[in-house]
Each structure stands twice: as C-alpha cells, then as structure tokens.
Design a protein around this motif. Structure first.
Motif, short mmCIF file in Angstrom:
data_model
loop_
_atom_site.label_atom_id
_atom_site.label_comp_id
_atom_site.label_asym_id
_atom_site.label_seq_id
_atom_site.Cartn_x
_atom_site.Cartn_y
_atom_site.Cartn_z
N LEU A 196 -30.91 18.77 11.03
CA LEU A 196 -30.97 17.66 10.08
C LEU A 196 -31.02 18.16 8.64
N GLU A 197 -31.71 19.28 8.41
CA GLU A 197 -31.78 19.82 7.06
C GLU A 197 -30.40 20.26 6.58
N GLY A 198 -29.60 20.80 7.50
CA GLY A 198 -28.23 21.17 7.14
C GLY A 198 -27.42 19.95 6.77
N ALA A 199 -27.59 18.85 7.51
CA ALA A 199 -26.89 17.61 7.20
C ALA A 199 -27.31 17.07 5.83
N LYS A 200 -28.59 17.24 5.50
CA LYS A 200 -29.06 16.79 4.19
C LYS A 200 -28.44 17.62 3.07
N LYS A 201 -28.26 18.91 3.32
CA LYS A 201 -27.59 19.76 2.32
C LYS A 201 -26.15 19.32 2.13
N LEU A 202 -25.48 18.96 3.24
CA LEU A 202 -24.10 18.47 3.14
C LEU A 202 -24.07 17.18 2.33
N ALA A 203 -25.02 16.31 2.57
CA ALA A 203 -25.08 15.03 1.85
C ALA A 203 -25.28 15.22 0.35
N GLU A 204 -25.98 16.28 -0.03
CA GLU A 204 -26.24 16.54 -1.44
C GLU A 204 -24.97 16.86 -2.22
N VAL A 205 -23.98 17.45 -1.53
CA VAL A 205 -22.78 17.90 -2.24
C VAL A 205 -21.55 17.04 -1.94
N ALA A 206 -21.64 16.12 -0.96
CA ALA A 206 -20.47 15.34 -0.55
C ALA A 206 -20.57 13.90 -1.03
N ASP A 207 -19.42 13.35 -1.43
CA ASP A 207 -19.35 11.95 -1.82
C ASP A 207 -19.09 11.03 -0.63
N VAL A 208 -18.51 11.57 0.44
CA VAL A 208 -18.28 10.85 1.68
C VAL A 208 -18.31 11.89 2.80
N ILE A 209 -18.75 11.49 4.00
CA ILE A 209 -18.88 12.44 5.10
C ILE A 209 -18.11 11.93 6.31
N THR A 210 -17.40 12.86 6.97
CA THR A 210 -16.67 12.56 8.19
C THR A 210 -16.92 13.70 9.18
N TYR A 211 -16.22 13.70 10.29
CA TYR A 211 -16.44 14.73 11.30
C TYR A 211 -15.14 15.03 12.03
N GLU A 212 -15.08 16.23 12.61
CA GLU A 212 -13.87 16.65 13.33
C GLU A 212 -14.06 16.63 14.84
N PHE A 213 -15.27 16.38 15.29
CA PHE A 213 -15.53 16.27 16.73
C PHE A 213 -16.72 15.33 16.92
N GLU A 214 -16.82 14.75 18.14
CA GLU A 214 -17.75 13.64 18.32
C GLU A 214 -19.14 14.02 18.81
N ASN A 215 -19.36 15.28 19.17
CA ASN A 215 -20.65 15.64 19.75
C ASN A 215 -21.67 16.02 18.66
N ILE A 216 -21.95 15.04 17.81
CA ILE A 216 -22.94 15.21 16.75
C ILE A 216 -24.28 14.69 17.24
N ASP A 217 -25.33 15.40 16.92
CA ASP A 217 -26.67 15.02 17.31
C ASP A 217 -26.98 13.58 16.87
N GLU A 218 -27.59 12.79 17.78
CA GLU A 218 -27.84 11.37 17.52
C GLU A 218 -28.74 11.16 16.30
N GLU A 219 -29.80 11.95 16.18
CA GLU A 219 -30.69 11.80 15.03
C GLU A 219 -29.95 12.07 13.73
N THR A 220 -29.13 13.10 13.73
CA THR A 220 -28.36 13.43 12.53
C THR A 220 -27.38 12.31 12.19
N ALA A 221 -26.68 11.80 13.20
CA ALA A 221 -25.70 10.73 12.97
C ALA A 221 -26.39 9.48 12.41
N ASN A 222 -27.54 9.14 12.96
CA ASN A 222 -28.26 7.95 12.48
C ASN A 222 -28.73 8.14 11.04
N TRP A 223 -29.21 9.35 10.72
CA TRP A 223 -29.65 9.61 9.35
C TRP A 223 -28.48 9.51 8.38
N LEU A 224 -27.35 10.09 8.76
CA LEU A 224 -26.17 10.02 7.90
C LEU A 224 -25.74 8.58 7.66
N ALA A 225 -25.77 7.76 8.73
CA ALA A 225 -25.35 6.37 8.61
C ALA A 225 -26.27 5.58 7.68
#
Length: 376
Positions: free
Chosen positions: A60-89
C-alpha cells in the motif's frame, strides 16, 4: 467522471510487464509522462518509464508513492491487491475503480456477473470444499474443466477432468489454493475474442473480432478479421458491448468467446485491460488497443477502430527467441516486437510478430515462410 487528463500529465501504471510497456509507449507518443509500480528491476515497462517505483503489488505504501506522482492511475493486469485497489479508488483518480477488478479476479463472480446480463456461459458449479465434488459432478457432468477461482492464466490453475475420480483428484490439489469452479466442457469450433473500450465519459468503441489459435493453453496466433459469418461477428460485438456497459467498465476489456459449429457463442473469460489477442491493432487498426486505453482513462475522445488490412499476429515464446534473433535479416515484411525481458524461459512470452497483407492467407504465408527457414 467527465475529467480530462491532458498530455504532459503523468499516468501511473501498476504492473511493469509487456502490456504496461506498450501502454506506456502509446501514452508517451501522445505526450504523457509515465510512472510505473513494479517489484522487479529493469522491467519491460520500467525500461520506457519516466519514474519507476519498485514495490510489490500488495504494498500500500508503494501505491501511495505512485499516487503522489501520478495524475491518473491504471493497470496492466488484474491481480491487484483488494486493499490497494480500494484505497486507489477512494483516494486517487483511478477511473477503472475496484469493483470490476473484484469481479474479474474471481472466476465464479465473473461468470455470475456475465450470466446476470443474459449472456450465455458454460454451465458451472462452485467447489468450496471436497464435499462439493459429488454434487458438482452430478450437475455439470463430464468432460469438464476445474479452475481455481483466483489466479491462473495461460492454462495455469485448471485441469480437464473426464470422470468423478479425476475431478476429486484435481480438486484435492487445486482446493489448496482456495475455492474452485467446475465448468462444463464446451465443444467449441473456434476461440474468438473482442477488444472493447469504454471511456470515463461513457463513449464506447469495439475492435474487429479476432480468431485465436492456442497451443498448450497459450495464445499462439490471432487472425483478423475472424473467418466467421457476419451475423456471428455482430453478435460477438454486441455481447462485448453489453458486458462493458453492464459491468460499468472504464478502459479496455477483452471478452474471450467460444463459438460452436452452429454459430452459438459462449462467453469464456474477461480481462479488464489490453490483451494479447489485441496486439494486432498496433499495425492493423487506425487506433491501437493501447492508445485507445489511454484515451479512455484520460477522458479523451476514443479513436477509430477501423481495420487497415487483414492481419496475423503470432507470439514469440522463450524457446523461439534465439532463432528470431539469429534471423533478423529475414524479417523484412513482418513487424517485430520484443518486450525487453531478461530471461527467455520456455513458454514465456518474449515478443510477437505481426504480418499484414491483402488477405489472411497471405498474412499467414508471411509468418509461415519464416518457420520454413527456422526463424520460428
């Protein structure tokens, strides 16, 4: 959700594989910057990204770092951790959201969702414990396919079973990885796929139907246009549109289908992202599936999906790579795509070849002529 992410902004991609690489290449051509979250060093997408965050997909901390630098977030595969996906949403501009991920990560939920839209799927039955085997066998019959509900691709996490004894043996193995689903065997004559895109503004576009050939449960070759009746082709596109709208998908969705000899279609699996069977769009369509995905998540108008010419795409696996590299001089009439993976493992997708021509037969001949001189 009618927001536009403009060229010059940064797109965050979760996953550093070849789909992320081709997505990033399309985005950079349009003027976007790219940040990628990926646990391995020197990943295919990382090689072309502006920013690389080395972190696990469930970090989740890695996802937060990505959020700090990205204006929009997407993914290339669907097996993303549920907690991370919910936080991103909840906390970022993540137009694809977590709901569709939750559905497509779980084969049983996926089949129930497709069925709820009135689209045919193979008869299925959940197997949560060994005690469910007898009932599932009675309801579904044989032959059948037992699949883990989570994980698995290219034939991994599934077994074809011919009787209850084989089913019980397979269940004892696969149930260790969580609940499973038993599906009736569909006696298909062709495997098809449809790439469909829906933007964050609700606009939709469908690519030409692909006719796919698999070997050892791995996509070997795609032919476009599919050699099927126009009526079947239109039904396939209608099914894809119904799914992408009914599930409120944003971005690219691949709908894999079985076609029976009489033209009936069954939905097999979904992938909420660009797909291997859509690689042909890079050379053969006005807009590639990767550019279209970027347009969709950024809120730009979707591009034309018109097919320029008949096309054949063939995967390059690890065992093929050396022959391809030794024969570069013979690749004058086909397009070569290599993904930048470090190690050429057997059955690992290392790249692909694309041949366009005036007919499918001519495009196939271009590929097969390479095989005759041991390029593949």
């Amino acid at each position: 959700m009618s927001r536009m992410v403009s060229p010059g902004d940064t797109i965050g991609i979760i996953g550093g594989g070849q789909l992320g690489r081709m997505m990033a290449t399309a985005a950079k051509q349009m003027g976007y910057r790219i940040a990628v979250l990926e646990p391995t060093e020197d990943s295919p997408c990382g090689q072309v990204a502006d920013i690389v965050i080395e972190a696990a997909y469930d970090d989740l901390e890695g996802a937060k770092k990505l959020a700090e630098v990205a204006d929009v977030i997407t993914y290339e595969f669907e097996n993303i951790d549920e907690e991370t996906a919910n936080w991103l949403a909840e906390q970022t501009d993540f137009p694809q959201g977590s709901k569709v991920l939750g559905t497509t990560q779980h084969r049983l939920k996926e089949k129930e969702a497709i069925q709820s839209l009135g689209i045919p799927v193979a008869p299925f039955h959940a197997i949560v414990s060994i005690e469910d085997v007898e009932e599932a066998a009675t309801k579904i019959g044989f032959p059948a396919v037992l699949k883990t509900c989570r994980g698995g691709y290219d034939g991994k996490g599934q077994r074809v079973v011919k009787d209850e004894k084989e089913l019980r043996q397979a269940a004892e193995e696969l149930i260790k990885h969580g609940e499973c689903v038993l599906e009736a065997w569909i006696p298909f004559s062709l495997e098809l796929s449809v790439i469909v895109t829906r933007s964050r503004n609700g606009e939709t576009a469908v690519f030409p139907v692909s006719e796919n050939e698999h070997r050892d449960n791995i996509l070997f070759r795609s032919h476009v246009p599919a050699r099927i009746d126009d009526a079947v082709c239109e039904r396939a596109k209608e099914m894809a549109l119904k799914i992408v709208t009914g599930l409120d998908v944003v971005g690219t969705l691949a709908v894999e289908l079985f076609m029976l000899k009489d033209g009936r279609l069954y939905a097999n699996e979904l992938a909420p992202r660009p797909h291997n069977s859509g690689h042909y769009t890079i050379e053969a369509c006005k807009t590639s599936q990767f550019e279209q995905h970027i347009r969709a998540v950024c809120g730009l108008p979707l591009g034309s999906t018109e097919l320029w010419s008949p096309v054949v795409m063939e995967n390059i696996l690890g065992e093929d790579l050396e022959a391809v590299l030794q024969s570069i001089s013979r690749l004058d009439d086909v397009k070569l795509h290599l993904y930048g993976k470090k190690e050429a493992k057997v059955k690992r997708k290392m790249g692909h070849l694309t041949a366009t021509a005036d007919s499918i037969e001519e495009a196939c001949e271009k590929i097969e002529s390479l095989q005759r001189v041991n390029v593949l």
